[in-house]
Design an enzyme around this catalytic site. Structure first.
Site, PDB file in Angstrom:
ATOM      1  N   ASP A  68       0.862  -1.189   0.000  1.00 36.96           N
ATOM      2  CA  ASP A  68       0.000   0.000   0.000  1.00 36.96           C
ATOM      3  C   ASP A  68       0.890   1.227   0.000  1.00 36.96           C
ATOM      4  OD1 ASP A  68      -1.873   2.007   0.385  1.00 36.96           O
ATOM      5  OD2 ASP A  68      -3.066   0.840   1.798  1.00 36.96           O
ATOM      6  N   ARG A 113      -0.149   4.385  -0.359  1.00 38.06           N
ATOM      7  CA  ARG A 113      -0.878   5.615  -0.064  1.00 38.06           C
ATOM      8  C   ARG A 113      -0.318   6.327   1.160  1.00 38.06           C
ATOM      9  NH1 ARG A 113      -6.818   3.073  -0.092  1.00 38.06           N
ATOM     10  NH2 ARG A 113      -5.594   1.461   0.970  1.00 38.06           N
TER      11      ARG A 113
END
Length: 397
Positions: free
Chosen positions: A327, A329
């Site tokens: 991930d 983000r």
């Protein structure tokens, strides 16, 4: 193990040296860093004696232009794109190699009266041009040195030297910790410097606000830009969110295939629609639509990840095979947008505990996690199970 950024800044302001480490997946090294404005022959001698690396001077593009410092090479093939200029010595030096003369060259580089003609080329000081935006654009020691100087209120230039062990090998974290202890030097990470800047600087700008009628109801749509990249984000606001009470919020990462085309590989589209419908029912809330396609890896890389999933990899393995974290983000920009909207206490529509931690890391308070589970489909059962098993999502499958 590491010191706080504030502690390092205090030492730098006193003319001391600090150690700065970068990511283990990047160069995985530590550098001595000092402020160029306060450089002395003694500091140079310390760096070359105990660091043993190349002494370089990170500067801004403005210094390079004023002193006509051209790139060292016309075609930079360095894996990290380190922006060396031609090396220099000040014209007042002899060989230019002594600690005293290297300090003189650095001091004169910062002298506002200096001109390009005041420096011989090549020389023994190696200027490096930091990217505008600093570590928020490039997570390197070059940018870290200039950022630290600016945070200290000093001239935007630093002096750096890689730290090499006595046996000639690069010093890694255990070696660097021992070095920091031996010489009583503060030690920080570029990762922490990035977090510090994101936390203390305003990076978003509210650009435009309109009324947006949708199939779910009418919202105020507020568009945002940010100073880190070209991505534009949008907040859909319903009702009065300025009461101070916890507000229902969905932070939704862009998914073109799911949100627009109705892809059954994921649950993104149904989550987006369900969140808008729930906010409309409550009469108050925010849907923040972040342009973070594919958990931050971008549209084409997401499609490449899908291709790998067709070959038997799961969603996490596919990202990693492409060279990305599971991930990618970051929630700093989203948190700043929510703060710009006046929010502090959130009822967060999410199944992802990491999203809660990510937002709370920027001084937002999540008072309640509101589940947002969609019925699983045959095409996304494996995907959802991987999110539970490997990403910690809270789903009942």
């Amino acid at each position: 193990m590491f010191h706080r950024i504030e502690e390092a800044l205090e030492d730098l302001k006193q003319g001391k040296v600090v150690i700065v480490c970068d990511d283990e997946n990047r160069e995985n090294e530590g550098d001595f860093i000092a402020l160029a404005e306060y450089i002395t022959p003694e500091t140079i001698n310390f760096m070359i004696t105990h660091g043993r690396g190349l002494v370089c001077v990170p500067i801004t593009e403005g210094y390079a232009e004023r002193l006509q410092l051209e790139p060292m090479v016309s075609h930079n093939t360095d894996s990290h794109h380190t922006a060396f200029t031609v090396s220099i010595d000040h014209v007042s030096t002899t060989t230019g190699i002594s600690a005293h003369e290297r300090a003189t060259t650095i001091q004169q580089l910062l002298n506002p009266a200096s001109k390009g003609a005041d420096f011989n080329r090549p020389g023994h000081i190696f200027p490096l041009i930091a990217k505008e935006g600093g570590v928020l654009r490039r997570a390197g020691h070059t940018e870290a040195a200039v950022d630290l100087a600016q945070l200290c209120g000093a001239e935007p230039a630093g002096v750096i030297c890689e730290i090499i062990n006595e046996d000639g090998a690069m010093a890694r974290v255990p070696d660097l910790l021992q070095c920091a202890k031996q010489f009583d030097i503060k030690m920080i990470t570029i990762e922490d410097l990035i977090a510090y800047r994101r936390h203390h600087e305003t990076l978003v700008t509210r650009e435009v606000e309109i009324t947006l009628p949708t199939d779910f109801g009418t919202f105020q749509a507020i568009g945002y830009s940010n100073s880190l990249d070209t991505k534009e984000h949008i907040a859909l606001v319903k009702g009065d969110i300025s009461t101070g009470e916890p507000v229902l919020v969905r932070v939704h990462s862009e998914c073109l295939t799911g949100d627009v085309f109705g892809s059954c590989r994921c649950d993104c589209g149904p989550q987006l629609h369900a969140a808008l419908a729930q906010i409309e029912r409550e009469g108050k809330g925010v849907l923040l639509y972040m342009r973070q396609e594919g958990r931050g890896i971008g549209l084409l890389n997401k499609l490449r990840a899908y291709k790998l999933q067709e070959e038997g990899f799961d969603t996490v393995e596919a990202n990693e095979k492409l060279g990305f974290p599971a991930d990618l983000r970051d929630y700093g920009i989203g948190a700043q947008i929510l703060k710009d909207l006046g929010l502090q206490h959130l009822r967060l529509l999410t199944n992802n505990p990491r999203k809660i931690a990510g937002l709370q890391g920027y001084d937002l308070t999540v008072t309640e996690r509101v589940p947002l589970q969609m019925p699983a489909k045959e095409e996304n059962k494996t995907y959802l199970q991987t999110k539970v098993n490997k990403l910690g999502h809270l789903l009942n499958l």
